[in-house]
Design a protein around this motif. Sequence first.
Motif, PDB file in Angstrom:
ATOM      1  N   PRO A 172       0.808  -1.223   0.000  1.00 42.58           N
ATOM      2  CA  PRO A 172       0.000   0.000   0.000  1.00 42.58           C
ATOM      3  C   PRO A 172       0.841   1.274   0.000  1.00 42.58           C
ATOM      4  CG  PRO A 172       0.176  -0.847   2.218  1.00 42.58           C
ATOM      5  CD  PRO A 172       0.873  -1.854   1.329  1.00 42.58           C
ATOM      6  N   ARG A 173       0.275   2.305  -0.581  1.00 44.52           N
ATOM      7  CA  ARG A 173       0.903   3.635  -0.551  1.00 44.52           C
ATOM      8  C   ARG A 173       0.288   4.405   0.621  1.00 44.52           C
ATOM      9  NH1 ARG A 173       3.766   7.397  -3.533  1.00 44.52           N
ATOM     10  NH2 ARG A 173       2.918   9.512  -3.622  1.00 44.52           N
ATOM     11  N   TYR A 174       0.886   4.264   1.777  1.00 47.50           N
ATOM     12  CA  TYR A 174       0.378   4.887   2.994  1.00 47.50           C
ATOM     13  C   TYR A 174       1.291   6.033   3.417  1.00 47.50           C
ATOM     14  CZ  TYR A 174      -2.853   0.976   3.989  1.00 47.50           C
ATOM     15  OH  TYR A 174      -3.859   0.043   3.948  1.00 47.50           O
ATOM     16  N   ASN A 175       0.677   7.100   3.888  1.00 43.54           N
ATOM     17  CA  ASN A 175       1.391   8.270   4.371  1.00 43.54           C
ATOM     18  C   ASN A 175       1.423   8.209   5.899  1.00 43.54           C
ATOM     19  OD1 ASN A 175       2.108  10.842   5.312  1.00 43.54           O
ATOM     20  ND2 ASN A 175       1.030  11.913   3.668  1.00 43.54           N
ATOM     21  N   LYS A 176       2.622   8.061   6.461  1.00 38.43           N
ATOM     22  CA  LYS A 176       2.767   8.003   7.912  1.00 38.43           C
ATOM     23  C   LYS A 176       3.443   9.283   8.395  1.00 38.43           C
ATOM     24  CE  LYS A 176       4.787   5.347  11.725  1.00 38.43           C
ATOM     25  NZ  LYS A 176       5.617   4.182  12.107  1.00 38.43           N
ATOM     26  N   ASN A 177       2.648  10.109   9.043  1.00 36.29           N
ATOM     27  CA  ASN A 177       3.151  11.346   9.631  1.00 36.29           C
ATOM     28  C   ASN A 177       3.947  12.200   8.637  1.00 36.29           C
ATOM     29  OD1 ASN A 177       2.051  10.661  12.154  1.00 36.29           O
ATOM     30  ND2 ASN A 177       3.880   9.489  12.708  1.00 36.29           N
ATOM     31  N   GLY A 178       3.440  12.254   7.391  1.00 35.32           N
ATOM     32  CA  GLY A 178       4.033  13.122   6.379  1.00 35.32           C
ATOM     33  C   GLY A 178       5.038  12.458   5.468  1.00 35.32           C
ATOM     34  N   GLU A 179       5.328  11.173   5.690  1.00 35.37           N
ATOM     35  CA  GLU A 179       6.274  10.445   4.844  1.00 35.37           C
ATOM     36  C   GLU A 179       5.615   9.173   4.334  1.00 35.37           C
ATOM     37  OE1 GLU A 179       9.230  11.537   4.050  1.00 35.37           O
ATOM     38  OE2 GLU A 179       9.271  13.272   5.418  1.00 35.37           O
ATOM     39  N   PHE A 180       5.781   8.886   3.042  1.00 40.62           N
ATOM     40  CA  PHE A 180       5.205   7.665   2.490  1.00 40.62           C
ATOM     41  C   PHE A 180       6.057   6.454   2.859  1.00 40.62           C
ATOM     42  CE2 PHE A 180       3.041  10.726  -0.229  1.00 40.62           C
ATOM     43  CZ  PHE A 180       1.767  10.190  -0.241  1.00 40.62           C
ATOM     44  N   LEU A 181       5.391   5.367   3.219  1.00 37.22           N
ATOM     45  CA  LEU A 181       6.095   4.128   3.562  1.00 37.22           C
ATOM     46  C   LEU A 181       6.869   3.631   2.351  1.00 37.22           C
ATOM     47  CD1 LEU A 181       3.388   2.158   5.595  1.00 37.22           C
ATOM     48  CD2 LEU A 181       5.083   3.804   6.434  1.00 37.22           C
ATOM     49  N   THR A 182       8.024   3.037   2.614  1.00 35.08           N
ATOM     50  CA  THR A 182       8.864   2.555   1.520  1.00 35.08           C
ATOM     51  C   THR A 182       8.992   1.033   1.516  1.00 35.08           C
ATOM     52  OG1 THR A 182      10.803   2.966   2.913  1.00 35.08           O
ATOM     53  CG2 THR A 182      10.178   4.692   1.345  1.00 35.08           C
ATOM     54  N   GLU A 183       9.239   0.416   2.639  1.00 36.99           N
ATOM     55  CA  GLU A 183       9.429  -1.038   2.696  1.00 36.99           C
ATOM     56  C   GLU A 183       8.057  -1.728   2.740  1.00 36.99           C
ATOM     57  OE1 GLU A 183      12.393  -2.379   2.374  1.00 36.99           O
ATOM     58  OE2 GLU A 183      13.281  -0.369   2.314  1.00 36.99           O
ATOM     59  N   ILE A 184       7.397  -1.772   1.577  1.00 35.35           N
ATOM     60  CA  ILE A 184       6.004  -2.232   1.565  1.00 35.35           C
ATOM     61  C   ILE A 184       5.784  -3.479   0.713  1.00 35.35           C
ATOM     62  CG2 ILE A 184       5.027   0.040   2.033  1.00 35.35           C
ATOM     63  CD1 ILE A 184       4.574   0.360  -0.967  1.00 35.35           C
TER      64      ILE A 184
END
Length: 442
Positions: A172-184
């Motif tokens: 998933p393309r999730y935004n965590k506290n202003g940063e998109f997750l990378t190791e997905i």
Amino acid sequence: MKTEPGARRSLLQIALSFCWAALAVSLHAATLSGKPNLIFILADDYGLPGVGCYGGEHKTPHIDALAASGIRFDHCFAAPLCAPSRAMFVTGRYPFRTGVLDNSTGPLITPQKEVSIARVLKEAGYATAVAGKWRQLSHFTSREDGRAWGFDEFMIWGVSFDQDRGERYWAPRYNKNGEFLTEIKDKYGPDLLHDFAVDFIRRNRDRPFFLYYPMPLIHRPTLRTPDSAPGAKDEPALYRDNITYMDKLVGKLMAELDDLKLRQKTLVVFVGDNGDVGQGTIHGRTVDGVKGSSREGGSRVPLLVSWPATTPAGKACTDLVDFTDFFPTLAEIAGGKLPPGVRLDGHSFAAQIKGQHGEPRDWVYIQLYGKRYVRDTRWKLNNDGEFFDMHDAPFREIPLAADSAEPQARAARTRLQGVLDNLMAQDEHKNDPSVAKTPRKQ
């Protein structure tokens, strides 16, 4: 060494000041410790037929456990689509006030124009977070945006229509506290959201917290879950898997609260964001209407509220509830202040949650673009003048002629027409031709 009288008085004043400050801090902490934690779980595209305790054909033991330990509300109404429902929850206001009339108009609300429920709870002393779908609503990419909405922390999917939202489930393309997750790669989004929610709860276990948890499940595409059979492709089976996995995540979250000894002081709300998508029945009967329609099945949703030792266990409540009601209800339970100068449409049902009679609302109002209706516990009237007897809802809407001779029906029609006329008089855009366009269902 001799101390002058004036110096002694100064020292005494300083000591008293420290004592008063310590007392104030202690009283503030005691006040906060008496507030319940709040978890608001919003299931996506999950109507009544998906829930076992409503007579649905799917097994949902963990969701049903919320009903067993709390209250099942049998007449809760969302909007027929995602964005208007979410806007109603966040703002406590009807669509014609916010402009969120279908799924394409979510960006019309901003944290600068509307006061969100998260802001109210933040100001009441709560740690706040959102974990899940923010699609259709917008203006939320940075930590500053999160703070503007009232959230200390967030992990969200689907920021806006003009950005690449990516996948909601696998990788998933999730935004965590202003940063998109990378190791997905090979990661399942709902699991990541669960882990984020649990981490937030653990870190805030010693203070009141508010978790808004708009789960991506069970919205299409209907994909495999981590528990699905290898290579599974049959959509009915996968749909069932998605419901089962959502139920499992609810159970895991409740187990975490138990382990942290927080369950007794945590109010949990579980509700669907719009009506059925046309899969399943209730006690073998098909619900009339689906998501996106103005029929009963488009808006009538499951609502379960569990607050052990406070909510009466296993109770069914027939009071009317609509999505604007959550705002004043949560604010009242949290001891929050309603925003001054803001026209709220919600009615608090905090008293019913506590097992009291309260002041049930007389009607609910549902709008999807230019289509609107008002409904009480028995009758329904829409803005095309169509009038229905709803005694067999959610299975049938029985049309009645305008000249019906039944006194009860005539009185109800007159009463509901007055409500509808009053609401439409407050809508500054009711004559705008664009309001009548076909709603966007994404």
